[in-house]
Design an enzyme around this catalytic site. Sequence first.
Site, PDB file in Angstrom:
ATOM      1  N   ILE A 178       0.832  -1.234   0.032  1.00 26.58           N
ATOM      2  CA  ILE A 178      -0.127  -0.039  -0.089  1.00 26.58           C
ATOM      3  C   ILE A 178       0.808   1.120  -0.054  1.00 26.58           C
ATOM      4  O   ILE A 178       0.561   2.160  -0.659  1.00 26.58           O
ATOM      5  CB  ILE A 178      -0.951  -0.013   1.357  1.00 26.58           C
ATOM      6  CG1 ILE A 178      -1.829  -1.439   1.140  1.00 26.58           C
ATOM      7  CG2 ILE A 178      -1.871   1.418   0.977  1.00 26.58           C
ATOM      8  CD1 ILE A 178      -2.684  -1.554  -0.074  1.00 26.58           C
ATOM      9  N   ASP A 179       1.843   1.139   0.908  1.00 24.04           N
ATOM     10  CA  ASP A 179       2.850   2.337   0.912  1.00 24.04           C
ATOM     11  C   ASP A 179       3.522   2.580  -0.737  1.00 24.04           C
ATOM     12  O   ASP A 179       3.477   3.729  -1.153  1.00 24.04           O
ATOM     13  CB  ASP A 179       4.000   2.135   1.661  1.00 24.04           C
ATOM     14  CG  ASP A 179       3.817   2.459   3.076  1.00 24.04           C
ATOM     15  OD1 ASP A 179       3.160   3.259   3.375  1.00 24.04           O
ATOM     16  OD2 ASP A 179       4.166   1.510   4.060  1.00 24.04           O
ATOM     17  N   TYR A 180       3.961   1.336  -1.217  1.00 23.20           N
ATOM     18  CA  TYR A 180       4.578   1.817  -2.682  1.00 23.20           C
ATOM     19  C   TYR A 180       3.362   2.005  -3.753  1.00 23.20           C
ATOM     20  O   TYR A 180       3.736   2.886  -4.471  1.00 23.20           O
ATOM     21  CB  TYR A 180       5.343   0.383  -2.973  1.00 23.20           C
ATOM     22  CG  TYR A 180       6.528   0.133  -1.934  1.00 23.20           C
ATOM     23  CD1 TYR A 180       7.250   1.455  -1.728  1.00 23.20           C
ATOM     24  CD2 TYR A 180       6.861  -1.002  -1.462  1.00 23.20           C
ATOM     25  CE1 TYR A 180       8.499   1.348  -0.918  1.00 23.20           C
ATOM     26  CE2 TYR A 180       7.675  -1.128  -0.509  1.00 23.20           C
ATOM     27  CZ  TYR A 180       8.795  -0.026  -0.330  1.00 23.20           C
ATOM     28  OH  TYR A 180       9.739  -0.264   0.727  1.00 23.20           O
ATOM     29  N   GLY A 183       2.723   5.762  -3.445  1.00 23.07           N
ATOM     30  CA  GLY A 183       4.072   6.191  -3.727  1.00 23.07           C
ATOM     31  C   GLY A 183       3.622   6.565  -5.250  1.00 23.07           C
ATOM     32  O   GLY A 183       3.954   7.575  -5.970  1.00 23.07           O
TER      33      GLY A 183
END
Length: 409
Positions: A178-180, A183
């Site tokens: 989810i972070d990537y 981003g």
Amino acid sequence: MESLALETQPFAGVKVLDLTRVLAGPFCAYQLGLLGATVIKIERPGRGETVRWRTEADPSFGKQGMSLGFMTQSANKRFLALDIDKSEGREIFLKLAADADVVVQNLRTGSAERRGIGYKDVKAVNPKAIFCSITAYGNTGPKKHHPAYDSVIQAWSGLMSITGTPQSAPLKVGPPIIDYATGIAAAYAVSAALYQRSRTGTGQYIDLSMLDTTMILMASAVTAYLNTGVPPKPGGNDASSRAPASTTFNTADGLLALAINEEHQYQNLLKGLGLEALNSDPRFAEPASRHDNVPALRAEIQQALMTRSAVEWEALLNELCVPAGRVRTIPDCVADAQIASRGLFHTFSALETDFARDIKVPLAPFRFDHGGPKAETPPRPVGADTEAILKEQGFSAEDIRRLREHGVI
């Protein structure tokens, strides 16, 4: 020749202020930097952001303030140590913002505004600026002030509820995807805003959240629920198409994933497995009847696959245009010739870094014919470029000395 390549990158000449931390925000700025943007990473003086000090697979990196998570997204950046909580630090930030193209920040909703460095503050000194705000839940709604990390968003969004088998769910997806994904979504939004500005001449405010990104990543599952009212369920290793032969099977040695979504793929699978006789079996003669007899069909396929290894079946079936892949480990995957052919990773030699060994970092998930993603400079210590950046902004050596004494830089 090298300078020409850099000049032809999409974001050559674009200045980005990276006021982010942890993973999602820094990864956005990193993607822009890979495509030629000048990215200035702003960190608190001293230890910088906390992700630098994480001890993951190899604690020695974290102990040097260069954790593996930090290095994943910190090449192609210049590093400015600046305390934005001090009035002089705020003034320096706005001075930098005055000629920046993009500001990316992932402070909690309202935090940048309280510090006097929010969108309105930046817009006042630079109406053409693109201001990308990345938060957990977005800048609207009852949860706009709540904090979160990747794992919490996976839980809150429902992603965990449909991951795993009915017996094992809910499960978190292993890496912080989810972070990537957030981003990458942010880099996409910034790219769109830059293109829009090229036509309109005006800046833009981008409100982007980890939760919204996750909902879009689950688009088909969410759409199905919204239009049927039937909650999605965990499907284990079955493909989202729920096609009868689209799942993982045991072989003589290892697991094999099949994705059989078209009739010609099904027929080629039967040919490859020597199961053409199933076409005369009324249980499997038509797509509808196969759906009514999934366990029986899978039992036939499973029995045939046990005669060879996953490696052998993968090669044979792909030659027949049957989507098949051996279930690999990450070490298996990164060592494969296919990955090597894609140029997904860049290696910084030990001579370019402060480490005693070469360092590999990921690039972008695409290639250009020319001027594509490129890693030029390795991740660097906190404030490594502070003096150079301030001199470029007109600060004298005496100014810089005073700012350092006052803890502003």
